[in-house]
Design a protein around this motif. Structure first.
Motif, short mmCIF file in Angstrom:
data_model
loop_
_atom_site.label_atom_id
_atom_site.label_comp_id
_atom_site.label_asym_id
_atom_site.label_seq_id
_atom_site.Cartn_x
_atom_site.Cartn_y
_atom_site.Cartn_z
N TYR A 94 0.83 -1.20 0.00
CA TYR A 94 0.00 0.00 0.00
C TYR A 94 0.87 1.26 0.00
O TYR A 94 0.67 2.17 -0.81
N PHE A 159 -11.05 -8.37 -8.24
CA PHE A 159 -10.07 -7.30 -8.07
C PHE A 159 -9.61 -6.77 -9.43
O PHE A 159 -9.45 -5.56 -9.62
N LEU A 162 -12.32 -4.64 -10.88
CA LEU A 162 -12.39 -3.36 -10.17
C LEU A 162 -11.28 -2.42 -10.62
O LEU A 162 -11.49 -1.23 -10.84
N GLY A 163 -10.07 -2.98 -10.78
CA GLY A 163 -8.95 -2.16 -11.24
C GLY A 163 -9.17 -1.63 -12.65
O GLY A 163 -8.88 -0.46 -12.94
N TYR A 165 -12.07 -1.18 -14.15
CA TYR A 165 -13.16 -0.19 -14.10
C TYR A 165 -12.61 1.16 -13.65
O TYR A 165 -12.95 2.21 -14.20
N MET A 166 -11.74 1.14 -12.65
CA MET A 166 -11.14 2.36 -12.13
C MET A 166 -10.38 3.11 -13.23
O MET A 166 -10.50 4.33 -13.36
N LEU A 180 -8.47 5.98 -3.72
CA LEU A 180 -8.75 4.79 -4.52
C LEU A 180 -8.12 3.54 -3.91
O LEU A 180 -8.78 2.51 -3.75
N TYR A 181 -6.84 3.62 -3.59
CA TYR A 181 -6.14 2.47 -3.01
C TYR A 181 -6.72 2.09 -1.65
O TYR A 181 -6.93 0.92 -1.34
N ASN A 183 -9.74 2.61 -0.36
CA ASN A 183 -11.05 1.98 -0.42
C ASN A 183 -11.04 0.66 -1.17
O ASN A 183 -11.71 -0.29 -0.76
N MET A 184 -10.27 0.59 -2.26
CA MET A 184 -10.24 -0.65 -3.03
C MET A 184 -9.57 -1.77 -2.24
O MET A 184 -10.04 -2.90 -2.21
N LEU A 185 -8.50 -1.44 -1.54
CA LEU A 185 -7.77 -2.46 -0.80
C LEU A 185 -8.42 -2.82 0.53
O LEU A 185 -8.80 -3.96 0.77
N SER A 188 -12.25 -3.93 0.65
CA SER A 188 -12.40 -5.27 0.08
C SER A 188 -11.70 -6.32 0.93
O SER A 188 -12.27 -7.37 1.25
#
Length: 209
Positions: A94, A159, A162-163, A165-166, A180-181, A183-185, A188
């Motif tokens: 991260y 995943f 999702l990546g 789509y982002m 983004l990182y 919330n996505m990480l 999930s």
């Protein structure tokens, strides 16, 4: 013979400097905004010298992206070798991604879409990535941080989706990479953690924010 060796060494060093400088300019300004003249001027060399090493901006961009991918892989490998648990790896991944993206303009990613062959290079080795991911998740289960009743191959596909789509919807223009990182990480990942994993995220990772 000595002169030939020195010339070869000079060109190798210059090639590396050109790659480094061009990627700094591409990522900070966007690819479209940077001309070959700009790269030559930043390095204090003639445009002719630049074209003797790289035929055009696309070949220079491709070389820079390939070098970045290799360096990024090395950084990830180093983290894997020097982490005591999967949760420590997640925290380091991260922070590494945040550091890398902090120097990148959203224009770089939108401009990159105009180079489909280079984009395809970024998405290669999916099998290798899946193998790493599955090994990572298996280790997390064994360490007691991840639940056993989850289909992690399916999670991997989710995943990826999702990546994509982002990137395809240019969410990086509306939100910071940190948002983004984060919330996505963590939103999930927290969902498939055990109580032990959730406690680690809440007390160690999220506490840092």
């Amino acid at each position: 013979m000595q002169e030939i060796k020195e010339l070869s060494s000079y060109r190798t060093t210059l090639k590396e400097k050109i790659q480094q400088m061009s990627m700094q300019l591409f990522t900070s300004r966007g690819i479209k905004a940077v001309k070959m003249d700009d790269i030559a001027a930043a390095l204090g060399i003639s445009k002719r010298t630049l074209y003797e090493i790289y035929d055009d901006k696309e070949s220079l961009l491709r070389a820079g992206v390939s070098k970045y991918m290799e360096e990024h892989r090395q950084r990830m490998d180093y983290i894997v070798r020097n982490s005591s648990s999967v949760m420590e790896m997640i925290l380091k991944f991260y922070k590494t991604h945040l550091e890398e993206s902090s120097h990148v303009s959203p224009l770089f990613f939108s401009d990159l879409e105009k180079y489909p062959s280079i984009l395809s290079t970024l998405h290669r080795n999916q099998e290798e990535k899946l193998k790493f991911y599955m090994g990572f998740m298996k280790r997390g289960v064994e360490e007691g941080y991840f639940r056993e009743d989850i289909n992690y191959k399916l999670i991997s596909h989710m995943f990826d989706a999702l990546g994509k789509y982002m990137m395809e919807n240019h969410l990086y223009e509306a939100y910071t990479f940190k948002e983004l990182y984060y919330n996505m990480l963590f939103v999930s990942i927290r969902g498939f953690c055990t109580d032990k994993g959730v406690k680690y995220i809440d007390n160690t990772i999220l506490e840092d924010e």
